[in-house]
Design an enzyme around this catalytic site. Structure first.
Site, PDB file in Angstrom:
ATOM      1  N   THR A   1     -10.022   4.944 -17.833  1.00 53.80           N
ATOM      2  CA  THR A   1      -9.412   3.929 -16.952  1.00 53.80           C
ATOM      3  C   THR A   1     -10.472   3.422 -15.972  1.00 53.80           C
ATOM      4  OG1 THR A   1      -8.785   5.460 -15.188  1.00 53.80           O
ATOM      5  CG2 THR A   1      -7.217   5.209 -17.001  1.00 53.80           C
TER       6      THR A   1
ATOM      7  N   TYR B   1      -8.512  16.599  -4.266  1.00 54.53           N
ATOM      8  CA  TYR B   1      -7.775  15.979  -5.368  1.00 54.53           C
ATOM      9  C   TYR B   1      -6.826  16.993  -6.021  1.00 54.53           C
ATOM     10  CZ  TYR B   1      -6.960  13.422  -9.753  1.00 54.53           C
ATOM     11  OH  TYR B   1      -6.375  12.784 -10.817  1.00 54.53           O
TER      12      TYR B   1
ATOM     13  N   ASP C   1       0.874  -1.165   0.000  1.00 56.22           N
ATOM     14  CA  ASP C   1       0.000   0.000   0.000  1.00 56.22           C
ATOM     15  C   ASP C   1       0.916   1.221   0.000  1.00 56.22           C
ATOM     16  OD1 ASP C   1      -1.649   2.198   0.949  1.00 56.22           O
ATOM     17  OD2 ASP C   1      -3.127   0.655   1.437  1.00 56.22           O
ATOM     18  N   VAL C   2       0.693   2.153  -0.912  1.00 56.79           N
ATOM     19  CA  VAL C   2       1.629   3.284  -1.016  1.00 56.79           C
ATOM     20  C   VAL C   2       1.558   4.232   0.182  1.00 56.79           C
ATOM     21  CG1 VAL C   2       1.818   3.260  -3.541  1.00 56.79           C
ATOM     22  CG2 VAL C   2       0.056   4.691  -2.455  1.00 56.79           C
TER      23      VAL C   2
ATOM     24  N   ASN D   1       2.485   6.501  -9.638  1.00 60.60           N
ATOM     25  CA  ASN D   1       1.216   6.612 -10.369  1.00 60.60           C
ATOM     26  C   ASN D   1      -0.011   6.350  -9.500  1.00 60.60           C
ATOM     27  OD1 ASN D   1      -0.672   6.114 -12.850  1.00 60.60           O
ATOM     28  ND2 ASN D   1      -0.684   4.178 -11.722  1.00 60.60           N
TER      29      ASN D   1
ATOM     30  N   LYS E   1      -2.650  17.101  -6.538  1.00 64.24           N
ATOM     31  CA  LYS E   1      -2.016  17.108  -7.860  1.00 64.24           C
ATOM     32  C   LYS E   1      -1.117  18.337  -8.024  1.00 64.24           C
ATOM     33  CE  LYS E   1      -3.458  13.197  -8.770  1.00 64.24           C
ATOM     34  NZ  LYS E   1      -2.577  12.095  -9.149  1.00 64.24           N
TER      35      LYS E   1
END
Ligand code: NAP
Length: 258
Positions: free
Chosen positions: A190, A155, A60-61, A87, A159
């Protein structure tokens, strides 16, 4: 020992899967990292079926321990690391600011921003040992050029911060011959909708009329993961050996409209 080795986070689907496949096609042994073993396996299987080399890495990142262990495993297996694609990410909850719960905000920040930080932090010692390398961070048009997606506050913040990290670290890591760049995709087809919860966009949407259409280059059609993966492969290769600290928008011009 592989001649060149890459690690891709969130490699089980979408852009990460396409990047893992493309890098393998370009001759990299690829660490396929994600938190869902079945998804990692499907990507690794596709790489092997194409004649490539893949190592499945479950992590898990958001976990430093799990990431460190995954990088160590890849390094032990292949003896080096040259390229890292940060990513993995989620859209999370998009909602009007007074309806966005603090834990919803925290979740997006933790996966997208802490996850990126931990990935780069774990990667750098390995890249230094290899005498240099390339880090590619998958940011977005949101938070870099586009600030009108309804409710995308958390979000967009992650970013924007990813691009700040890229520019900050390009200078710091240059002395180690490590390049770091960002790709800012527009709408890409995606599986990210599985990790998206958009609430009351009518309350936070901007009341403005945009030019007709949303992607000038394709009459509104979204991009594909393969189109993003091709740019990742360019930034991973020596073809881009004088590029660092740079964002590349892969959006068919979408972010120039809104
Ligand atoms: P996706 O198909 O949902 O892929 C994201 C991958 O990241 C999935 O394999 C997911 O695993 C994994 N992941 C999520 N949380 C994780 C965690 N905590 N630890 C490890 N892996 C985790 O979405 P995508 O569209 O390819 O997104 C990839 C990146 O592109 C993201 O950073 C996203 O913000 C960015 N991006 C996407 C678009 C777009 O339109 N699609 C546009 C701009 C930027 P599970 O599925 O098992 O949870």
């Amino acid at each position: 020992m592989a001649e060149k080795v890459a690690l891709v986070t969130g490699a089980g689907s979408g852009i990460g899967r396409a990047a893992a496949l493309k890098l393998a096609e370009d001759g990299f042994a690829v660490g396929v990292l994600g938190h869902t073993p079945e998804e990692n396996h499907e990507t690794a299987k596709a790489i092997r079926e194409n004649g490539g080399t893949a190592l499945e890495l479950v992590a898990d990142v958001t976990s430093d321990d799990e990431l460190q262990a995954a990088f160590d495993t890849l390094s032990a297996e292949h003896g080096r690391l040259d390229v890292v694609v940060a990513n993995a990410g989620i859209n999370g909850v998009w909602a009007p600011i007074d309806e966005l719960a603090p834990d919803e905000f925290d979740k997006t920040i933790t996966v997208n921003l802490r996850g990126t930080f931990l990935t780069i932090r774990a990667a750098v010692p390995h890249l230094k040992r290899a005498g240099g390398g390339s880090i590619v961070v998958i940011s977005s048009i949101n938070g870099t050029r586009t600030f009108t997606s309804p409710g995308a506050t958390a979000y967009s913040a992650t970013k924007a911060a990813q691009l700040a990290i890229v520019q900050q670290l390009a200078a710091e890591l240059g002395q180690h011959r490590i390049r770091i760049n960002a790709i800012c995709p527009g709408t890409i087809d995606t599986e990210i909708d599985d990790n998206t919860d958009i609430r009351h966009p009518e309350k936070s949407g901007v009341r403005a009329e945009w030019p007709n259409g949303s992607v000038p280059l394709t009459d509104g059609k979204p991009g594909t993961s393969v189109q993003v993966a091709n740019v990742i492969a360019f930034l991973a290769s020596n073809q881009s050996d004088h590029i660092t600290g740079s964002p590349i928008w892969v959006d068919g011009g979408q972010s120039l409209l809104r």
